[in-house]
Design an enzyme around this catalytic site. Structure first.
Site, PDB file in Angstrom:
ATOM      1  N   SER A 126       0.803  -1.229   0.000  1.00 42.19           N
ATOM      2  CA  SER A 126       0.000   0.000   0.000  1.00 42.19           C
ATOM      3  C   SER A 126       0.834   1.277   0.000  1.00 42.19           C
ATOM      4  CB  SER A 126      -0.957  -0.032   1.186  1.00 42.19           C
ATOM      5  OG  SER A 126      -1.896   0.975   1.062  1.00 42.19           O
ATOM      6  N   HIS A 127       0.687   2.064   1.045  1.00 41.10           N
ATOM      7  CA  HIS A 127       1.353   3.371   1.110  1.00 41.10           C
ATOM      8  C   HIS A 127       2.815   3.257   1.558  1.00 41.10           C
ATOM      9  CE1 HIS A 127      -0.271   2.169   4.899  1.00 41.10           C
ATOM     10  NE2 HIS A 127       0.609   2.932   5.499  1.00 41.10           N
TER      11      HIS A 127
ATOM     12  N   ASP B 113      -2.859   6.181  -3.397  1.00 39.01           N
ATOM     13  CA  ASP B 113      -1.680   5.530  -2.806  1.00 39.01           C
ATOM     14  C   ASP B 113      -1.133   4.404  -3.685  1.00 39.01           C
ATOM     15  OD1 ASP B 113      -3.714   3.702  -2.405  1.00 39.01           O
ATOM     16  OD2 ASP B 113      -2.926   3.017  -0.484  1.00 39.01           O
TER      17      ASP B 113
ATOM     18  N   ASP C  85      -1.459   1.191  -3.949  1.00 36.68           N
ATOM     19  CA  ASP C  85      -2.356   0.194  -4.547  1.00 36.68           C
ATOM     20  C   ASP C  85      -3.711   0.763  -4.938  1.00 36.68           C
ATOM     21  OD1 ASP C  85      -2.915   0.522  -1.817  1.00 36.68           O
ATOM     22  OD2 ASP C  85      -3.816  -1.464  -1.660  1.00 36.68           O
TER      23      ASP C  85
ATOM     24  N   ASP D  58      -6.160   2.315  -3.299  1.00 34.44           N
ATOM     25  CA  ASP D  58      -7.386   2.272  -2.500  1.00 34.44           C
ATOM     26  C   ASP D  58      -7.579   3.513  -1.625  1.00 34.44           C
ATOM     27  OD1 ASP D  58      -5.361   1.587  -0.751  1.00 34.44           O
ATOM     28  OD2 ASP D  58      -6.262  -0.299  -0.065  1.00 34.44           O
ATOM     29  N   ARG D  59      -6.533   4.329  -1.472  1.00 34.70           N
ATOM     30  CA  ARG D  59      -6.698   5.561  -0.677  1.00 34.70           C
ATOM     31  C   ARG D  59      -6.873   6.765  -1.581  1.00 34.70           C
ATOM     32  NH1 ARG D  59      -2.727   5.449   4.514  1.00 34.70           N
ATOM     33  NH2 ARG D  59      -3.060   3.274   5.093  1.00 34.70           N
TER      34      ARG D  59
ATOM     35  N   LYS E 210     -11.661  -0.237  -0.062  1.00 38.34           N
ATOM     36  CA  LYS E 210     -11.703   1.203  -0.258  1.00 38.34           C
ATOM     37  C   LYS E 210     -11.214   1.497  -1.668  1.00 38.34           C
ATOM     38  CE  LYS E 210      -7.440   1.798   2.484  1.00 38.34           C
ATOM     39  NZ  LYS E 210      -7.244   0.551   3.258  1.00 38.34           N
TER      40      LYS E 210
HETATM   41  C1  VG1 Z   1      -3.414   1.705   8.334  1.00 37.20           C
HETATM   42  C2  VG1 Z   1      -4.595   2.626   8.499  1.00 37.20           C
HETATM   43  C3  VG1 Z   1      -5.890   1.857   8.312  1.00 37.20           C
HETATM   44  C4  VG1 Z   1      -5.887   1.149   6.963  1.00 37.20           C
HETATM   45  C5  VG1 Z   1      -4.643   0.295   6.836  1.00 37.20           C
HETATM   46  C6  VG1 Z   1      -4.509  -0.332   5.463  1.00 37.20           C
HETATM   47  O1  VG1 Z   1      -3.449   0.706   9.318  1.00 37.20           O
HETATM   48  O2  VG1 Z   1      -4.568   3.244   9.747  1.00 37.20           O
HETATM   49  O3  VG1 Z   1      -6.973   2.746   8.413  1.00 37.20           O
HETATM   50  O4  VG1 Z   1      -7.017   0.340   6.820  1.00 37.20           O
HETATM   51  O5  VG1 Z   1      -3.475   1.081   7.057  1.00 37.20           O
HETATM   52  O6  VG1 Z   1      -4.532   0.631   4.454  1.00 37.20           O
HETATM   53  P1  VG1 Z   1      -2.558   0.760  10.666  1.00 37.20           P
HETATM   54  O7  VG1 Z   1      -2.819  -0.516  11.377  1.00 37.20           O
HETATM   55  O8  VG1 Z   1      -1.146   0.957  10.230  1.00 37.20           O
HETATM   56  O9  VG1 Z   1      -3.043   1.962  11.422  1.00 37.20           O
HETATM   57  V1  VG1 Z   1      -3.789   0.345   2.974  1.00 37.20           V
HETATM   58  O10 VG1 Z   1      -4.122   1.597   1.997  1.00 37.20           O
HETATM   59  O11 VG1 Z   1      -2.511  -0.331   3.505  1.00 37.20           O
HETATM   60  O12 VG1 Z   1      -4.463  -1.080   2.300  1.00 37.20           O
HETATM   61 CO    CO Z   2      -3.631   1.176   0.115  1.00 35.60          CO
END
Ligand code: VG1
Ligand code: CO
Length: 543
Positions: free
Chosen positions: A113-114, A277, A279, A281-282, A376
């Site tokens: 992801s990010h 982001d 992937d 989804d954000r 998302k």
């Molecule tokens: C973070 C965010 C959470 C989100 C998750 C995955 O998790 O706070 O809201 O669902 O990333 O997002 P954490 O446990 O680090 O707070 V992504 O865009 O990685 O799929």
């Molecule tokens: Co993501």
């Protein structure tokens, strides 16, 4: 082609976190590491015999070799079909859509992801179930159990499958179908939004910048915003997915998307700025001179969703993760629809969406989505905003200000303390937990605690209980602080501190968010003992 059975011992720590298994890329690159996890998924779902899967990722370093490994294991476990994005690319929401549309038995999404990408950065694997959503808690636990007792995996000894061109090929007994990653997703978006109204908006001179952050949404945004909706060429920047995201963090927030923020706060700002982001989804939404927090964005989208064709009959309910501000609750209340508060992570929205109880969902971390998929969806959020802007004919700032005037304003900010030692982070959290019952009535930096608890969630659909989902502290005067540890990091611990203060009268003239939240910040820093446990009170990232 022969099926090999490779004997292995379990790897430690293959426990999926908030969003799949996320580790340093080099950890994933160890012999058998990825294979052990993937075989464990098959073991946890009762094998792969006769099953069909979607496979794709965000294009980061190790994406393609990982896909080849997954295909080999799927074929050796008896899967009959794998649907793969061309060049191994699929955004997370597009993968969710393909799982649903093709009624497959699930899918493997490769992304951290990010988190940054590269051989010295991060990699991740997520298994999504047949509803297109992240494996729920029960399945996640079964996968983890399987990783701890695994004795070997099955893999097909074969040449790499060509993922470069759309079409079908065979891998043992399995068909590999390489598909255009964008086409079906674009078709889905056309069913939800008034593309003609958005086309007229752009034709009328509306300007936009979409920062794909060198990640997976580049091809999607170009096809949808520029080619289909007629946004000017060059609207989408950083549009070519790169294995290390141009060396940055593909995280759409004011810190990591600073060039976009700077542009939007300047005289040259277009009407709308947006980013997504790694992937896809954000999302980040920013108007000319007006940043929209993800929590406010969810609330504004909920209040205006009926302006888009896909939501013209209204919403069944709105769900938000616990740390997300309560702005969307206010909207739900006014609309007379249900609102839900779930633990962090999209997997907790799945049951509500499947049961038709919630239509829109969102998280403070820049995730917004609806029942059109089970993830998302960054571009979906951008398109819903565009549809609303086209329908209302007003600026982002005007819509946001009107929203605050009508519903009040939830001042909100998240402070991340990164790379804290696990021991120190645990000491801070357990320190607060041990005092929870005694906190009400106590005063910290001049603020009185009213209530405090550890969040637990009882899923209203399957009745499952998820405990230890973060600490909530409410102060007299309406402030709320939340403390929890991140479940997506790959190094040490990240402490997240979420601050929120609701003002019914809307914006407070002359005060910015940091000023409004300062007393609350001081109180919780003192209450939790940040200076003592972490050695600092200033976070690494404020969003
Ligand atoms: C973070 C965010 C959470 C989100 C998750 C995955 O998790 O706070 O809201 O669902 O990333 O997002 P954490 O446990 O680090 O707070 V992504 O865009 O990685 O799929
Ligand atoms: Co993501």
């Amino acid at each position: 082609m022969t099926i090999k059975t490779v004997k292995i011992a379990p790897f430690d720590g293959q426990k999926p976190g908030t969003s799949g298994l996320r580790k340093k890329t080099r950890v994933f690159m160890q012999d058998h590491y990825l294979a052990a996890f993937v075989q464990s998924v098959f073991d946890a779902i009762g094998g792969g015999e006769g099953k069909r899967f979607v496979v794709g990722g965000d294009g980061r370093f190790f994406n393609r070799p990982a896909i080849q490994t997954i295909l080999g294991i799927a074929a050796a476990n008896g899967a009959t079909e794998a649907i793969v994005g061309q060049n191994g690319l699929l955004s997370t929401p597009a993968a969710s859509n393909l799982i649903r549309q093709n009624r497959t038995d699930g899918g493997f999404i490769l992304s951290a992801s990010h988190n940054p990408g590269g051989i010295d950065a991060d990699f991740g694997v997520k298994f999504n179930a047949a509803n297109g959503g992240p494996a729920p808690e029960g399945l996640t636990a079964r996968i983890y159990d399987a990783t701890r007792s695994i004795e070997g995996y099955r893999i097909l000894a074969a040449d790499d499958v060509d993922l470069g061109s759309v079409g079908e090929s065979r891998l043992g007994g399995m068909t590999v179908r390489v598909v255009d990653p964008v086409a079906d997703y674009l078709a889905l978006m056309e069913t939800l939004f008034d593309f003609d109204a958005i086309r007229r908006l752009f034709a009328g001179g509306f300007t936009m910048r979409f920062d794909a952050m060198h990640a997976v949404t580049g091809p999607y945004a170009r096809a949808i915003l520029e080619a289909s909706l007629g946004a000017a060429a060059g609207t989408v920047v950083n549009a070519v997915p790169s294995e290390d995201f141009g060396g940055g963090h593909p995280d759409p927030n004011p810190i990591w998307a600073k060039p976009l923020m700077d542009l939007m706060m300047s005289d040259e700002a277009p009407d709308l700025g947006a980013a997504s982001d790694g992937d896809g989804d954000r999302n980040m939404i920013v108007g000319r001179g007006a940043y929209v927090t993800p929590s406010d964005s969810l609330a504004i989208l909920a209040a205006n969703a009926h302006l888009a064709p896909g939501y013209k009959n209204g919403l069944a309910g709105v769900a938000r993760s616990m740390p997300t501000s309560a702005a969307s609750d206010k909207v739900a209340e006014k609309l007379g629809i249900a609102s839900f508060e779930t633990p962090t992570g999209w997997k907790f929205f799945g049951n509500l969406l499947d049961a038709g109880r919630a239509t829109l969902c969102g998280e403070e971390s820049a995730g917004t989505g609806s029942d059109h998929v089970r993830e998302k969806d960054g571009l979906w959020a951008v398109l819903l905003w565009l549809n609303i802007l086209a329908a209302r004919g007003q600026s982002v700032a005007r819509i946001q200000n009107a929203h605050w005037t009508e519903f009040g304003r939830n001042y909100y900010s998240r402070h991340d303390f990164e790379a804290v030692s696990q021991a120190h982070a645990n000491a801070l959290v357990t320190g607060v937990i041990s005092r929870l019952d005694a906190l009400p009535g106590q005063v910290f930096a001049g603020m009185t605690v009213e209530r405090a608890d550890e969040f637990a969630y009882r899923d209203p659909i399957d009745n499952s209980l998820s405990e230890h989902q973060g600490l909530r502290i409410w102060f007299a005067g309406g402030g709320r602080a939340v403390l929890r540890l991140s479940g997506t990091g790959t190094e040490g611990a990240t402490i997240r501190l979420y601050l929120e203060l609701y003002r019914a009268e809307g914006s407070i003239p002359g005060q910015d968010t940091a000023e409004v939240l300062e007393p609350l910040r001081q109180a919780v820093l003192e209450l939790a003992g940040f200076a003592r446990h972490v050695g600092r009170v200033d976070p690494d990232v404020i969003t």
